[in-house]
Motif scaffolding. Structure first.
Motif, PDB file in Angstrom:
ATOM      1  N   MET A 105      -2.987   6.743   3.665  1.00  0.00           N
ATOM      2  CA  MET A 105      -1.719   6.883   2.952  1.00  0.00           C
ATOM      3  C   MET A 105      -1.774   8.042   1.967  1.00  0.00           C
ATOM      4  O   MET A 105      -2.767   8.226   1.263  1.00  0.00           O
ATOM      5  N   ASP A 106      -0.703   8.844   1.933  1.00  0.00           N
ATOM      6  CA  ASP A 106      -0.592   9.897   0.921  1.00  0.00           C
ATOM      7  C   ASP A 106      -0.321   9.268  -0.436  1.00  0.00           C
ATOM      8  O   ASP A 106       0.156   8.129  -0.523  1.00  0.00           O
ATOM      9  N   LEU A 107      -0.594  10.021  -1.500  1.00  0.00           N
ATOM     10  CA  LEU A 107      -0.355   9.507  -2.848  1.00  0.00           C
ATOM     11  C   LEU A 107       1.106   9.105  -3.034  1.00  0.00           C
ATOM     12  O   LEU A 107       1.397   8.088  -3.665  1.00  0.00           O
ATOM     13  N   ALA A 108       2.030   9.879  -2.469  1.00  0.00           N
ATOM     14  CA  ALA A 108       3.453   9.567  -2.611  1.00  0.00           C
ATOM     15  C   ALA A 108       3.767   8.187  -2.066  1.00  0.00           C
ATOM     16  O   ALA A 108       4.575   7.439  -2.643  1.00  0.00           O
ATOM     17  N   ASP A 109       3.120   7.812  -0.955  1.00  0.00           N
ATOM     18  CA  ASP A 109       3.326   6.482  -0.381  1.00  0.00           C
ATOM     19  C   ASP A 109       2.678   5.401  -1.238  1.00  0.00           C
ATOM     20  O   ASP A 109       3.242   4.325  -1.436  1.00  0.00           O
ATOM     21  N   ILE A 110       1.491   5.701  -1.766  1.00  0.00           N
ATOM     22  CA  ILE A 110       0.791   4.759  -2.641  1.00  0.00           C
ATOM     23  C   ILE A 110       1.632   4.468  -3.881  1.00  0.00           C
ATOM     24  O   ILE A 110       1.721   3.326  -4.341  1.00  0.00           O
ATOM     25  N   LYS A 111       2.275   5.515  -4.413  1.00  0.00           N
ATOM     26  CA  LYS A 111       3.055   5.368  -5.637  1.00  0.00           C
ATOM     27  C   LYS A 111       4.333   4.549  -5.436  1.00  0.00           C
ATOM     28  O   LYS A 111       4.934   4.079  -6.400  1.00  0.00           O
ATOM     29  N   LYS A 112       4.755   4.380  -4.212  1.00  0.00           N
ATOM     30  CA  LYS A 112       5.950   3.583  -3.941  1.00  0.00           C
ATOM     31  C   LYS A 112       5.654   2.081  -3.949  1.00  0.00           C
ATOM     32  O   LYS A 112       6.576   1.266  -3.968  1.00  0.00           O
ATOM     33  N   LEU A 113       4.381   1.730  -3.939  1.00  0.00           N
ATOM     34  CA  LEU A 113       3.993   0.330  -3.821  1.00  0.00           C
ATOM     35  C   LEU A 113       4.159  -0.430  -5.138  1.00  0.00           C
ATOM     36  O   LEU A 113       3.971   0.122  -6.218  1.00  0.00           O
ATOM     37  N   ASP A 114       4.493  -1.687  -5.018  1.00  0.00           N
ATOM     38  CA  ASP A 114       4.552  -2.606  -6.162  1.00  0.00           C
ATOM     39  C   ASP A 114       3.180  -3.267  -6.263  1.00  0.00           C
ATOM     40  O   ASP A 114       2.811  -4.089  -5.424  1.00  0.00           O
TER      41      ASP A 114
END
Length: 218
Positions: free
Chosen positions: A102-111
Motif C-alpha cells: 500500500m502507498d502512504l496515501a492509501d495508508i493515510k485513508k485508513l481509520d
C-alpha cells in the motif's frame, strides 16, 4: 557598587542552579543504559488505553512518564517508514491488505482507531475515530528529543533501504548527536542482517537481537 554586587550574586546563583540542574539532567540521561536501571517501555505506545501505534497512544505514554516509546517500523510500497506492527492492516484498521503493498496515501485513508473503541468500550473515546497511522517522521516531529525511542525494524528483508531511511530521519532530527544520551535510540530486530546494516551506518546505536519464541507480543 551594591547594584553590581547584587547582580553578581544573582548571576552566580543562577549559574549554580543551572549547573546543578544540568548535572542532574545528565545523570538522569546517562542512567538510561545503567544495568541496574528499571525502564518503562511503552509497548506500541500506551496501547492498553489508546489505539496502538498512533500519536494518541504515544502521547499518553509520554504523559505517563514512560522511559521509551516502542515503535514497530514498516515500509509502505512507496518507501515511507510508518509505525505499524502487523504485516497487514486488517486487525487495527478498517482496511485490508499488506502494508508493503500500500502507498502512504492509501495508508493515510485508513481509520486506525475505531477498532479500539469497539473492542474496549470502557476506554473508548470519540477522538480515536478516524485516527491515522503515523509516519516515523510525524512521530519525530511530534516528540523530537523529548522522547526516547525503542524501534524495531519489521520485515527488513522485504524493505530495501529501511535502515538507511531510519538513520536519515534520526540524523535529520538530531537524535544521534553526541549531546544526546547513550541509549536515546535503541534498535531491535529479529533480523541479524538488519542490525548489522544499522551497525555499519552508526556503530554507537545500541542494538538488540530478538529471537522468535512464538510469543505474540513482540
Amino acid at each position: 557598587m551594591k547594584k553590581i554586587l547584587i547582580v553578581l550574586v544573582v548571576g552566580l546563583f543562577c549559574a549554580a542552579v543551572y549547573i546543578l540542574w544540568d548535572a542532574g539532567k545528565k545523570n538522569q540521561l546517562s542512567a538510561l543504559l545503567d544495568e541496574d536501571a528499571f525502564l518503562l517501555i511503552a509497548h506500541r505506545g500506551a496501547s492498553a488505553i489508546a489505539p496502538e501505534h498512533t500519536l494518541a497512544s504515544y502521547q499518553l505514554a509520554m504523559d505517563m512518564n514512560a522511559d521509551y516509546i516502542e515503535i514497530d517500523l514498516q515500509t509502505t510500497k512507496d518507501g515511507v517508514l510508518v509505525a505499524f506492527h502487523d504485516d497487514t492492516v486488517d486487525r487495527t484498521t478498517d482496511g485490508s491488505g499488506r502494508v508493503a503493498d500500500m502507498d502512504l496515501a492509501d495508508i493515510k485513508k485508513l481509520d486506525a482507531g475505531s477498532w479500539f473503541n469497539a473492542e474496549n468500550p470502557d476506554r473508548a473515546k470519540e477522538e480515536y475515530v478516524g485516527i491515522q497511522v503515523p509516519t516515523l517522521e510525524e512521530i519525530f516531529k511530534a516528540f523530537g528529543d523529548s522522547a526516547n525511542y525503542y524501534i524495531e525494524t519489521k520485515q527488513p528483508d522485504q524493505s530495501e533501504g529501511m535502515e538507511e531511511k531510519l538513520l536519515e530521519l534520526l540524523n535529520q532530527f538530531e537524535l544521534l548527536e553526541e549531546s544526546q544520551p547513550k541509549g536515546k535510540v535503541i534498535v531491535q530486530s529479529f533480523s541479524a542482517d538488519s542490525l548489522k546494516a544499522i551497525h555499519q551506518l552508526d556503530e554507537d546505536i545500541p542494538l538488540i537481537q530478538l529471537i522468535d519464541t512464538g510469543h505474540p507480543f513482540t
